[in-house]
Design a protein around this motif. Structure first.
Motif, PDB file in Angstrom:
ATOM      1  N   ALA A  45       0.839  -1.202   0.000  1.00 41.12           N
ATOM      2  CA  ALA A  45       0.000   0.000   0.000  1.00 41.12           C
ATOM      3  C   ALA A  45       0.875   1.254   0.000  1.00 41.12           C
ATOM      4  CB  ALA A  45      -0.922  -0.001   1.211  1.00 41.12           C
ATOM      5  N   TYR A  46       1.950   1.222   0.782  1.00 41.56           N
ATOM      6  CA  TYR A  46       2.921   2.319   0.760  1.00 41.56           C
ATOM      7  C   TYR A  46       3.442   2.535  -0.662  1.00 41.56           C
ATOM      8  CZ  TYR A  46       3.849   3.101   5.795  1.00 41.56           C
ATOM      9  OH  TYR A  46       3.771   3.466   7.114  1.00 41.56           O
ATOM     10  N   ALA A  47       3.842   1.445  -1.310  1.00 42.20           N
ATOM     11  CA  ALA A  47       4.434   1.543  -2.648  1.00 42.20           C
ATOM     12  C   ALA A  47       3.451   2.138  -3.650  1.00 42.20           C
ATOM     13  CB  ALA A  47       4.900   0.159  -3.109  1.00 42.20           C
ATOM     14  N   VAL A  48       2.215   1.676  -3.602  1.00 43.03           N
ATOM     15  CA  VAL A  48       1.192   2.173  -4.536  1.00 43.03           C
ATOM     16  C   VAL A  48       0.948   3.664  -4.316  1.00 43.03           C
ATOM     17  CG1 VAL A  48      -1.235   2.043  -5.170  1.00 43.03           C
ATOM     18  CG2 VAL A  48       0.073  -0.060  -4.834  1.00 43.03           C
ATOM     19  N   LEU A  49       0.791   4.075  -3.060  1.00 44.95           N
ATOM     20  CA  LEU A  49       0.539   5.482  -2.762  1.00 44.95           C
ATOM     21  C   LEU A  49       1.733   6.357  -3.145  1.00 44.95           C
ATOM     22  CD1 LEU A  49      -1.281   5.282   0.690  1.00 44.95           C
ATOM     23  CD2 LEU A  49      -2.241   6.081  -1.468  1.00 44.95           C
ATOM     24  N   ALA A  50       2.932   5.868  -2.912  1.00 44.43           N
ATOM     25  CA  ALA A  50       4.123   6.646  -3.246  1.00 44.43           C
ATOM     26  C   ALA A  50       4.221   6.880  -4.748  1.00 44.43           C
ATOM     27  CB  ALA A  50       5.376   5.923  -2.739  1.00 44.43           C
ATOM     28  N   VAL A  51       3.970   5.847  -5.530  1.00 48.76           N
ATOM     29  CA  VAL A  51       4.056   5.973  -6.989  1.00 48.76           C
ATOM     30  C   VAL A  51       2.902   6.809  -7.530  1.00 48.76           C
ATOM     31  CG1 VAL A  51       3.962   4.708  -9.167  1.00 48.76           C
ATOM     32  CG2 VAL A  51       5.328   3.823  -7.269  1.00 48.76           C
ATOM     33  N   GLN A  52       1.704   6.599  -6.995  1.00 49.52           N
ATOM     34  CA  GLN A  52       0.513   7.280  -7.507  1.00 49.52           C
ATOM     35  C   GLN A  52       0.498   8.772  -7.161  1.00 49.52           C
ATOM     36  OE1 GLN A  52      -1.849   6.323  -9.520  1.00 49.52           O
ATOM     37  NE2 GLN A  52      -3.068   8.200  -9.345  1.00 49.52           N
ATOM     38  N   THR A  53       0.845   9.117  -5.912  1.00 55.41           N
ATOM     39  CA  THR A  53       0.722  10.504  -5.468  1.00 55.41           C
ATOM     40  C   THR A  53       2.012  11.302  -5.610  1.00 55.41           C
ATOM     41  OG1 THR A  53       1.329  10.012  -3.164  1.00 55.41           O
ATOM     42  CG2 THR A  53      -0.997   9.751  -3.776  1.00 55.41           C
ATOM     43  N   ARG A  54       3.163  10.643  -5.596  1.00 56.86           N
ATOM     44  CA  ARG A  54       4.473  11.319  -5.597  1.00 56.86           C
ATOM     45  C   ARG A  54       4.581  12.279  -4.411  1.00 56.86           C
ATOM     46  NH1 ARG A  54       6.008  10.841 -11.146  1.00 56.86           N
ATOM     47  NH2 ARG A  54       4.757   9.104 -11.961  1.00 56.86           N
ATOM     48  N   GLU A  55       3.860  11.965  -3.345  1.00 54.49           N
ATOM     49  CA  GLU A  55       3.794  12.854  -2.183  1.00 54.49           C
ATOM     50  C   GLU A  55       4.960  12.574  -1.241  1.00 54.49           C
ATOM     51  OE1 GLU A  55       2.972  15.829  -0.157  1.00 54.49           O
ATOM     52  OE2 GLU A  55       1.377  15.372  -1.608  1.00 54.49           O
ATOM     53  N   LEU A  56       5.720  13.635  -0.907  1.00 49.26           N
ATOM     54  CA  LEU A  56       6.917  13.476  -0.084  1.00 49.26           C
ATOM     55  C   LEU A  56       6.594  12.922   1.297  1.00 49.26           C
ATOM     56  CD1 LEU A  56       9.939  13.838   0.329  1.00 49.26           C
ATOM     57  CD2 LEU A  56       9.495  16.212   1.011  1.00 49.26           C
TER      58      LEU A  56
END
Length: 243
Positions: free
Chosen positions: A41-52
């Motif tokens: 879930a971390y990986a998906v959110l990091a790639v999708q949002t690019r949120e620091l």
């Protein structure tokens, strides 16, 4: 027995042993997998949002896992002797408890200090919703920690230390990497964060610091932009049909 069969081992990452006669034990066995499910879930959110902030939280979570591995090999404390599970690895501190301690502490800090949900227009309901979020995160953390005891994977001592270490890491990591840079942008922490966001690689990856600009990281602004564009497109298509 062949040589290949003699060297086979069980991958304990998702292998959970529970009491098949108990529905509660089955539910706890599912919930105890929370850390395993949160990583993708971390990986998906990091790639999708690019949120620091999300990437930073994930990085802290990985550091917590590394620290847990180091501590286990330093103390080399065995798991409960009466569990009869014959589990691999050491038990102190509980990695699942430490994972959820960090996860819940970081998120609770973020929701309390910086994130603002969309308002219902009623202050009491808005505050009640925030309390529900706090309690939900705390309860999730507590249930996963309890599952490690109920399923006989850890002793109370191992679980309590895992929770304590995880919470301490979550709070300290959030304060140093999120709260200080936001409150004191000219401090060392603020300059480091600015340098990360403004680095050419970050710009190329389209990394962003949404909470530095919007209280909800831009979710409402993005929705309004989509809504405006969607209504215009709908009106244009309706006009073409009438023509």
């Amino acid at each position: 027995m062949t040589d290949s069969a003699a060297h086979r081992a069980s991958l304990d990452l998702t292998h959970v042993i529970y009491d098949a006669s108990s529905d509660t034990s089955f539910v706890l066995a599912l919930l105890t997998l929370s850390p395993i499910l949160l990583m993708p879930a971390y990986a998906v959110l990091a790639v999708q949002t690019r949120e620091l902030t999300i990437i930073n939280m994930w990085a802290g979570q990985l550091l917590s896992e590394v620290l847990n591995l180091v501590l286990k090999h330093v103390f080399k404390q065995e798991r409960p002797v009466d569990s009869h599970l014959h589990l691999n690895g050491y038990g102190f501190p509980s990695s699942h408890s430490q994972f959820m301690g960090y996860f819940s502490a970081f998120l609770i800090c973020h929701v309390y200090f910086r994130h603002r949900f969309a308002s219902t227009g009623i202050i009491v309901l808005d505050q009640l919703f925030r309390i529900v979020v706090y309690l939900g995160l705390a309860a999730w953390c507590a249930v996963v920690a309890y599952s490690r005891l109920s399923l006989l994977y850890h002793t109370p001592h191992q679980v309590k230390w895992g929770l304590g270490i995880g919470m301490a890491l979550g709070v300290s990591h959030y304060v140093c990497t999120e709260l200080f840079p936001a409150r004191f942008p000219n401090s060392m922490f603020g300059r480091i964060r600015f340098a990360i966001v403004n680095h050419p690689i970050s710009v190329w990856l389209q990394l962003r610091d949404g909470w530095a600009v919007w209280a909800d990281a831009g979710r409402e602004a993005e929705w309004k932009q989509w809504r405006t564009a969607w209504l215009k497109q709908h009106a244009r298509l309706a006009g073409n049909k009438m023509a």
